[in-house]
Design a protein around this motif. Structure first.
Motif, PDB file in Angstrom:
ATOM      1  N   ALA A 161       0.835  -1.203   0.000  1.00  0.00           N
ATOM      2  CA  ALA A 161       0.000   0.000   0.000  1.00  0.00           C
ATOM      3  C   ALA A 161       0.866   1.249   0.000  1.00  0.00           C
ATOM      4  O   ALA A 161       0.605   2.208  -0.731  1.00  0.00           O
ATOM      5  CB  ALA A 161      -0.925  -0.012   1.212  1.00  0.00           C
ATOM      6  N   GLU A 181      -5.246   1.510  -1.669  1.00  0.00           N
ATOM      7  CA  GLU A 181      -4.288   1.104  -0.643  1.00  0.00           C
ATOM      8  C   GLU A 181      -5.031   0.478   0.527  1.00  0.00           C
ATOM      9  O   GLU A 181      -6.018   1.016   1.015  1.00  0.00           O
ATOM     10  CB  GLU A 181      -3.421   2.296  -0.209  1.00  0.00           C
ATOM     11  N   GLY A 184      -2.000   0.764   4.575  1.00  0.00           N
ATOM     12  CA  GLY A 184      -0.716   1.407   4.342  1.00  0.00           C
ATOM     13  C   GLY A 184      -0.313   2.352   5.459  1.00  0.00           C
ATOM     14  O   GLY A 184      -1.158   2.926   6.147  1.00  0.00           O
ATOM     15  N   CYS A 228       4.888   8.558   2.452  1.00  0.00           N
ATOM     16  CA  CYS A 228       3.661   8.499   1.655  1.00  0.00           C
ATOM     17  C   CYS A 228       2.874   9.803   1.722  1.00  0.00           C
ATOM     18  O   CYS A 228       2.228  10.187   0.748  1.00  0.00           O
ATOM     19  CB  CYS A 228       2.791   7.338   2.133  1.00  0.00           C
TER      20      CYS A 228
END
Length: 298
Positions: A161, A181, A184, A228
């Motif tokens: 993810a 995702e 994640g 991320c």
């Protein structure tokens, strides 16, 4: 005195290197051991067995990041859309067989890949999504050679993810339409810090920075590259965030941070499930959410 300082520095380097190997080497269980056992919804096992009996074409490519050979398996449903499935930390593509059968059931082509240092792919080190995201770009290129007009959905679970979220920072072809995702984390540093506190009751900030430096030297990536939240700040593609409230591998609170960053279209799903097991125990709602997301944005 100088000798003592040099000995201490050498000791620090050896310790950091040992931690690097413990965390990143093939088969590492640094983020957890055996996957949690849950009772799956009726029909999932049987449907997955049927999916596994379908013909799969083996594909091999070489990573543009470091040249390692990577292996994937393509299930061709003659669809105009293909989903690329990216697995998590310390496992291989088979860990997402149940999710693969979901997308197969929805009529999509399915490309399951082994990340570096996993399954049949080459490589020594897992990288929390840095190397893996670069490799996903290579898989996208390989897919478009076979299916140049296909729309592409990126699906990842756990580290996978994080990988698909990090992939959005690349200059991707327009064919890549959506990102899904499941479980994640926000960043490599955040997830390592969480596990340091959870398991060893230490913050480990300087330890993590030291290991990141070793990883940069030994494997070509740092933890700063596995952020991320930073990647999503620049993302424009729709993202579906899927998390379970009882996830103690990647805590649920990370979803809130991911869900509120950036200015892209998004949907959210939550269950009472544990890590990457929402679909196992809430398959009807999970599938309905995925179908709704695909119909809305594909």
């Amino acid at each position: 005195m100088m000798i003592i300082i040099l000995v201490l520095l050498l000791l620090v380097v050896l310790i950091l290197n040992a931690f690097f190997l413990y965390i990143h080497q093939r088969g590492s269980k640094a983020l957890g051991g055996t996957a949690p056992k849950v009772v799956m919804d009726e029909g999932l096992v049987e449907n997955t067995e049927k999916f596994l009996q379908k013909k799969k074409i083996e594909w091999r490519i070489h990573s543009s990041f470091n040249g390692n050979q990577l292996v994937g398996w393509f299930t061709d449903n003659q669809s105009q859309t293909t989903v690329i499935l990216v697995h998590g930390f310390g496992v291989d593509h088979t860990s997402l067989n149940i999710h693969a059968q979901l997308f197969d059931k929805l009529g999509l082509n399915v490309l399951q890949i082994d990340n570096q240092a996993a399954g049949q792919s080459e490589g020594k080190y897992q990288s929390f999504g840095v190397i893996e995201s670069s490799d996903v770009v290579d898989w996208v290129k390989r897919l478009l050679k076979a299916k140049p007009d296909n729309k592409i959905v990126l699906f990842g679970a756990s580290m996978g993810a994080a990988t698909v979220m990090l992939t959005t920072k690349f200059d991707l072809p327009e064919n890549v339409k959506l990102v899904i995702e499941d479980s994640g984390y926000t960043s490599a540093s955040d997830i390592l810090s969480y596990h340091c506190q959870k398991r060893y009751h230490i913050k480990g900030r300087y330890l993590i920075k030291g290991i990141s430096l070793v990883s940069k030297i030994r494997a070509g990536f740092s933890y700063q590259q596995a952020d991320c939240v930073a990647a999503l700040q620049q993302n424009t593609r729709p993202v579906l965030f899927m998390h379970g409230h009882n996830d103690f591998t990647v805590p649920f609170f990370m979803r809130e941070k991911l869900l509120t960053c950036g200015k892209f279209p998004r949907m959210a799903y939550e269950s009472s499930g544990v890590h990457i097991r929402s679909y196992y125990v809430d398959s009807k709602k999970y599938q309905e959410t995925v179908e709704k997301f695909l119909k809305m944005y594909l």
